[in-house]
Structure formats: structure tokens, C-alpha cells
Write a protein that holds these residues in place. Structure first.
Motif, PDB file in Angstrom:
ATOM      1  N   TYR A  38       0.804  -1.122   0.022  1.00 54.23           N
ATOM      2  CA  TYR A  38      -0.049  -0.089   0.009  1.00 54.23           C
ATOM      3  C   TYR A  38       1.008   1.181   0.045  1.00 54.23           C
ATOM      4  N   VAL A  58      -9.781   1.130  -8.977  1.00 55.63           N
ATOM      5  CA  VAL A  58     -10.981   0.638  -8.081  1.00 55.63           C
ATOM      6  C   VAL A  58     -11.820   1.698  -7.579  1.00 55.63           C
ATOM      7  N   PRO A  59     -13.221   1.520  -7.193  1.00 56.10           N
ATOM      8  CA  PRO A  59     -14.137   2.338  -6.706  1.00 56.10           C
ATOM      9  C   PRO A  59     -13.559   2.731  -5.225  1.00 56.10           C
ATOM     10  N   GLY A  94      -8.521  -2.944   1.384  1.00 59.23           N
ATOM     11  CA  GLY A  94      -9.837  -3.502   1.218  1.00 59.23           C
ATOM     12  C   GLY A  94     -10.694  -2.992   0.029  1.00 59.23           C
ATOM     13  N   HIS A  95     -10.021  -1.823  -0.427  1.00 62.78           N
ATOM     14  CA  HIS A  95     -10.457  -1.314  -1.789  1.00 62.78           C
ATOM     15  C   HIS A  95      -9.171  -1.388  -2.661  1.00 62.78           C
ATOM     16  N   CYS A  96      -8.208  -0.647  -2.205  1.00 58.45           N
ATOM     17  CA  CYS A  96      -6.951  -0.585  -3.147  1.00 58.45           C
ATOM     18  C   CYS A  96      -6.278  -2.027  -3.678  1.00 58.45           C
ATOM     19  N   ILE A  97      -5.766  -2.109  -4.648  1.00 56.99           N
ATOM     20  CA  ILE A  97      -5.436  -3.466  -5.075  1.00 56.99           C
ATOM     21  C   ILE A  97      -3.827  -3.208  -5.443  1.00 56.99           C
ATOM     22  N   ARG A  98      -3.358  -2.225  -4.739  1.00 59.31           N
ATOM     23  CA  ARG A  98      -1.830  -2.181  -4.754  1.00 59.31           C
ATOM     24  C   ARG A  98      -1.102  -2.164  -6.078  1.00 59.31           C
TER      25      ARG A  98
ATOM     26  N   ASN B  92      -9.985  -8.359  -1.442  1.00 58.33           N
ATOM     27  CA  ASN B  92     -10.591  -7.214  -1.324  1.00 58.33           C
ATOM     28  C   ASN B  92     -12.199  -7.483  -1.817  1.00 58.33           C
ATOM     29  N   ILE B  95     -14.704  -7.810   1.047  1.00 56.24           N
ATOM     30  CA  ILE B  95     -14.350  -6.970   2.029  1.00 56.24           C
ATOM     31  C   ILE B  95     -15.399  -5.617   1.241  1.00 56.24           C
ATOM     32  N   SER B  96     -15.099  -5.255  -0.074  1.00 56.43           N
ATOM     33  CA  SER B  96     -15.558  -3.867  -0.517  1.00 56.43           C
ATOM     34  C   SER B  96     -16.213  -4.363  -2.048  1.00 56.43           C
ATOM     35  N   VAL B  99     -12.899  -4.157  -7.724  1.00 57.68           N
ATOM     36  CA  VAL B  99     -13.080  -3.492  -9.116  1.00 57.68           C
ATOM     37  C   VAL B  99     -14.579  -3.879  -9.598  1.00 57.68           C
ATOM     38  N   ARG B 102     -19.307  -2.152  -9.081  1.00 60.15           N
ATOM     39  CA  ARG B 102     -19.652  -0.849  -9.913  1.00 60.15           C
ATOM     40  C   ARG B 102     -21.119  -0.738 -10.327  1.00 60.15           C
ATOM     41  N   PRO B 122      -6.906  -7.837   3.412  1.00 61.12           N
ATOM     42  CA  PRO B 122      -7.152  -6.951   2.077  1.00 61.12           C
ATOM     43  C   PRO B 122      -6.090  -7.142   1.382  1.00 61.12           C
ATOM     44  N   CYS B 124      -5.176  -7.554  -3.397  1.00 59.39           N
ATOM     45  CA  CYS B 124      -5.879  -7.955  -4.525  1.00 59.39           C
ATOM     46  C   CYS B 124      -4.903  -8.583  -5.293  1.00 59.39           C
TER      47      CYS B 124
END
Ligand code: SF4
Ligand code: SF4
Ligand code: SF4
Ligand code: SF4
Lengths: 219, 151
Positions: A38, A58-59, A94-98, B92, B95-96, B99, B102, B122, B124
Motif C-alpha cells: 500500500y 478501483v472504486p 480493502g479497496h486498493c489493489i496495490r 478485497n 470486503i468491498s 473492481v 460498480r 485485504p 488484491c
């Protein structure tokens, strides 16, 4: 034949081998320093250009917020007094895909992650982005919300938000002649405000990001 | 603490059975879980065994965004696991939605809406070490003195 049996017994009945067989563990596993984890703050000043937010695939992966540095789980550095409110990118695990794209795209070098910046420097690469606006005219009801919300339009034609008729053809899009017309697609900065403001999901912003290899300057 | 409990603690600390379910992931996290099995990470040296049978499992690894087909089935699967049990969301997606979450997509994250999730990893995908760490740090919390705690 006999010899090999003895050899096997010698080898595999030794205390050392049996001990290893029963109790050996692999070395404790650590994350290598070059792992693209991250993104972290480098301590350089963020100018709130939002390039990082726009490229994030990613959103909800990244937000640029007015925060105290110590509030966004990233290290406090010397260059700014700790505890002062500044713009800071905040990454959400949890959102970020690195993917490291935000690190690569930031013009100020605010973020760092693994060897992304190092390799970007070695390979001399950069991103260009263009934006395409697509309007579904069967859904669009010509309300003009998008053209009022657009921050680019706000600069070009500030009176538009007050209900004044459009005074300039320099806006990104306008409702004229009973239709929403995209006039200056190239001015769009890709903020997607129009997408959010549209009550009918009629307008879509398509981002086209291209990685480019810059020529070496001396050549 | 009774002797029986002590024996149970000892046995459980060396025998954690894990099952994994993919409720609509891209397969990336599944591959990372499989990488845990390989000699490089070697999950079995810690006494963790991977099965495909929920009735044998203690820990459920959930991967994926929760597609409509899984809405009812994940709960059924969760109910099949005998107590003590615990679910870990890997990646991910649970959890959320990552991608896939949407506008106009049919996915229904987070998975914690459907079954109780005790820990989230977390990433991806997350690194195998992160998955391993999650299992290893969660297992003693849940399984040690389970009967005592339930009294
Ligand atoms: S690393 Fe990639 S996914 Fe994470 S915040 Fe940056 S751009 Fe978004
Ligand atoms: S972190 Fe970099 S790209 Fe993001 S808003 Fe700040 S200066 Fe711009
Ligand atoms: S994306 Fe932003 S800049 Fe582009 S047209 Fe929509 S509101 Fe305007
Ligand atoms: S906000 Fe949506 S419906 Fe209204 S004019 Fe723009 S595209 Fe059309």
C-alpha cells in the motif's frame, strides 16, 4: 544392493535426519522491501491535483482529504510540522489493489511504494490520459445538471449555475438546440462530476490512459 | 481448567482445518491460497490442513464478490461447518467488491452481510504470508478454551 540398503539406513536413521523430518520449519516469511505494498507518504507536499484519484482503477481506493498526517496511518515526516492540516492522499486497504498507478502518476512524488518510482525513473515512462464523454440521448432529458456541475464549465461560464443562458461556447458540454452537445471534449479533466450529477445515468466518462515511453532528452 | 480442555487445546493448536469457497472471485485469491500449500510457504508445517469439505472444517476462507447465485448457498455452507468455526474474508472482493463493485453490476458485497466474518485480509490478492498470518493469529483466539468460554 546390500550397500545401498546400508547407505539408506545410515542416512535416514541418523538422529539429524529424523529430527529434521519431524521438526523443520521454513524460514520465517517476511515481506521483501521491494514489495509493492500500500502506498506510503514520502512527506512531499500534495498540491491537490487529484491525478491519483482519477487514475485509481478501483472504486473507493484513494481519496485526497484535508487531514492531519498522523490521521491517515502514514508516517509523519519532518518537512511539515506534525499535526497540521494539509491535503493528503488516503489509501483504503480493502479497496486498493496495490497497483501503484497513483504512485506513478503523482507529479509531486507524494506517494511511494516498492520500487515504482525507481523504475519509472529508469524506464522514463509516464501516463497520458484523455477522456471521452458519451451521452445516451435516449436517456438524457436535457436537464443540464451535468453542464452546471462540471467544474470546467464553472470556470468558463460562471453564470451558468445561476440559471443564466449559456454565454460561451467554450464549455465542455451544453444543452443547446434541444440536445446535450459535447463541445470541448479535450477540456474535460475526468473528474466524473457530471456522471454523479446526472439523475438518469445518461452521461458516461470514459478514461483512456496510455503509458508512454518518453525519449531520453539527450538523444 | 480441566484436563480434557487442555488436551483439546493442544490438539486444536496443531490441527486447524481450513476450507475455502469462491463466491465469485477472479481466481487470484484462490491461487494465493493454493500457494500457501506449496513448499515455499508450506501451510501444513503449522498444522493447518486444507479441505474441500465444510463438514471437516474449522475455518472458512471466503473469496469473491458474492454473486447472485451464492446468496442463499453461502449461508447453507456456513451452517454445515461444525462449531467452533470462524470465517475469514480473503482479498478485497468480500470486503468491498473491489473492481467489480460498480454501477449496474449484480454483485452484493460485503460478504459480512451474509455470514459472520471474523477477520479480513485485504489485498488484491493478499500475499500468502498475509493469509497465513491471519489464520495463525485468529486460530488461538477462537479455538483455545472454546468449551470454557461457551459455559
Ligand atoms: S495503488 Fe492503485 S488501487 Fe491503490 S490507491 Fe493507488 S491507484 Fe488506487
Ligand atoms: S497525491 Fe499527488 S496526484 Fe494525488 S492529489 Fe496530491 S499531488 Fe496530486
Ligand atoms: S468529467 Fe468532470 S470535467 Fe469532464 S465533463 Fe464531466 S464534470 Fe466536466
Ligand atoms: S445531467 Fe444527464 S440527463 Fe441531464 S442533461 Fe446531463 S446527461 Fe442529460
Amino acid at each position: 544392493m546390500n550397500l545401498s540398503v546400508i547407505w539408506y539406513l545410515r542416512e535416514f536413521l541418523s538422529f539429524e535426519w529424523v529430527h529434521k523430518f519431524l521438526f523443520v520449519k521454513t524460514a520465517p516469511l517476511t515481506t521483501p522491501p521491494y514489495f509493492r505494498d500500500y502506498p506510503l507518504l514520502t512527506g512531499k507536499e500534495c498540491t491537490h491535483c487529484l491525478a491519483c484519484m482519477m487514475i485509481c482503477p478501483v472504486p473507493g481506493g484513494i481519496e485526497v482529504l484535508m487531514t492531519r498526517e498522523d490521521a491517515c496511518h502514514l508516517p509523519v515526516t519532518q518537512s511539515r510540522p506534525p499535526g497540521s492540516d494539509t491535503w493528503n492522499p488516503v489509501i483504503y486497504p480493502g479497496h486498493c489493489i496495490r497497483c501503484g498507478l497513483c504512485v506513478e502518476v503523482c507529479p509531486e512524488g507524494v506517494l511511494m511504494s516498492g520500487r515504482v518510482i525507481e523504475f519509472q525513473f529508469i524506464d522514463n515512462t509516464a501516463f497520458t490520459s484523455t477522456f471521452q464523454l458519451e451521452v445516451d440521448h435516449t436517456l438524457c432529458m436535457r436537464c443540464g445538471n451535468c453542464s452546471i456541475a462540471c467544474p470546467v464549465n464553472k470556470e468558463v461560464d460562471p453564470a451558468l449555475g445561476g440559471g443564466a443562458p449559456p454565454s460561451s461556447m467554450e464549455s465542455v458540454m451544453l444543452v443547446t438546440g434541444g440536445e446535450l452537445k459535447i463541445l470541448n471534449e479535450d477540456k474535460c479533466t475526468g473528474c466524473k462530476t457530471c456522471e454523479t450529477a446526472c439523475p438518469n445515468m445518461a452521461i458516461r466518462v470514459v478514461r483512456q490512459v496510455e503509458g508512454i515511453h518518453q525519449e531520453d532528452e539527450e538523444e | 481448567m480441566s484436563l480434557l480442555q487442555q488436551i483439546k487445546n493442544k490438539v486444536r493448536s496443531k490441527s486447524i482445518h481450513v476450507t475455502f469457497v469462491d463466491v465469485g472471485s477472479c481466481n487470484g485469491c484462490d491461487i494465493e491460497v493454493l500457494a500457501c500449500l506449496a513448499p515455499r510457504y508450506d501451510i501444513e508445517q503449522y498444522g493447518i490442513y486444507v479441505h474441500n469439505n465444510p463438514r471437516e472444517a474449522d475455518i472458512l476462507l471466503v473469496m469473491g464478490v458474492m454473486t447472485p447465485q451464492w446468496e442463499d448457498k453461502l449461508r447453507i455452507l456456513w451452517n454445515k461447518i461444525p462449531d467452533p468455526k470462524v470465517a475469514i474474508a480473503v482479498g478485497n472482493c468480500p470486503i468491498s467488491g473491489c473492481v467489480f463493485n460498480r454501477r449496474e453490476s449484480y454483485v452484493d458485497p460485503p460478504v459480512s452481510k451474509h455470514i459472520p466474518i471474523a477477520a479480513e485480509v485485504p489485498g488484491c490478492p493478499p500475499r500468502p504470508t498475509e493469509i497465513l498470518n491471519a489464520i495463525l493469529s485468529l486460530a488461538p483466539v477462537v479455538f483455545r478454551d472454546y468449551e470454557e468460554k461457551m459455559k
